[in-house]
Enzyme design. Sequence first.
Site, PDB file in Angstrom:
ATOM      1  CG  PHE A 166      -1.849   1.216   1.212  1.00  0.00           C
ATOM      2  CD1 PHE A 166      -2.896   1.300   0.318  1.00  0.00           C
ATOM      3  CD2 PHE A 166      -1.644   2.256   2.106  1.00  0.00           C
ATOM      4  CE1 PHE A 166      -3.741   2.412   0.307  1.00  0.00           C
ATOM      5  CE2 PHE A 166      -2.470   3.369   2.105  1.00  0.00           C
ATOM      6  CZ  PHE A 166      -3.531   3.447   1.204  1.00  0.00           C
ATOM      7  CE1 TYR A 194       2.721   6.985   4.172  1.00  0.00           C
ATOM      8  CE2 TYR A 194       2.293   4.635   3.985  1.00  0.00           C
ATOM      9  CZ  TYR A 194       3.007   5.684   4.531  1.00  0.00           C
ATOM     10  OH  TYR A 194       4.027   5.430   5.421  1.00  0.00           O
ATOM     11  N   GLY A 195       2.473   7.765  -0.106  1.00  0.00           N
ATOM     12  CA  GLY A 195       3.327   8.940  -0.250  1.00  0.00           C
ATOM     13  C   GLY A 195       4.269   8.765  -1.415  1.00  0.00           C
ATOM     14  CB  SER A 196       7.972   8.983  -1.680  1.00  0.00           C
ATOM     15  OG  SER A 196       8.351   7.981  -0.752  1.00  0.00           O
ATOM     16  CD  GLU A 207       9.519   3.370   2.569  1.00  0.00           C
ATOM     17  OE1 GLU A 207       9.111   4.084   3.514  1.00  0.00           O
ATOM     18  OE2 GLU A 207       9.750   3.826   1.430  1.00  0.00           O
TER      19      GLU A 207
END
Length: 244
Positions: free
Chosen positions: A57, A59-61, A134
């Site tokens: 999932f 949601y940003g970069s 991450e």
Amino acid sequence: MQTMKTQQLTRELIEAGGIDALVRRDAPSLRVLTEAERAQSLRETLALRPDGPVWLFAYGSLIWNPMIRTEECRTARIEGWHRAFCLSTMVGRGTCENPGLTLALDEGGSCTGVAFRIAEEELEPELALLWRREMLSGSYVPRWLDVHAPDGERFGSAIAFTTNRSSAQYAGGLPPEEVIRRLATAHGAIGSAAEYLFATCRGLEGHGIPDPVLEELAAAVERHRAQFASSTEAADVPCAGGTP
């Protein structure tokens, strides 16, 4: 003012250990996870894998720079978490002197983003690369979350990087003006916090995903940058009769 030379965040940079090297150079006091700790985190996450294909999932970069190899992408919605600029960054999009902010999934609400399906035969090497990107300092907690199509139908389980509220980098609850200031002024080795925000807005728009909160924030950051530029130009104008 000297402009910081920036690098692009690429697959090759991560494979070569470039992110860890940037931390050692720019924020040596920041404790990063070892390769063994990241590998253990990945093993623990995969041990909890639900049945079915693995989705990621974004949601940003990860929306506009996923970097890993994927087979399919779909608009997806998760419940119980929302997109928020709640992580301080002293490396990449900020410095120790002027930390930037990056996105994380914070508790509460919901979030619409993009789900990427990872091929089974490439799962472990691609996730290992993702963990190096991450899971740098333990600011995120990887979780399996249900992902739903825009019509509400559940289509699978996805790995999502949620915020670790016990991390020293957690910055939830900052005043809105401080969020705007950081995003407008912070700059690090891989670019500015403002460009991170603008690129995320463009990425969401490209997938047809509206986010009025992020769009309003981007407009506020643009205004702050314009005001700063105007004040800087004014300060550079010599006084009448002064020395040229």
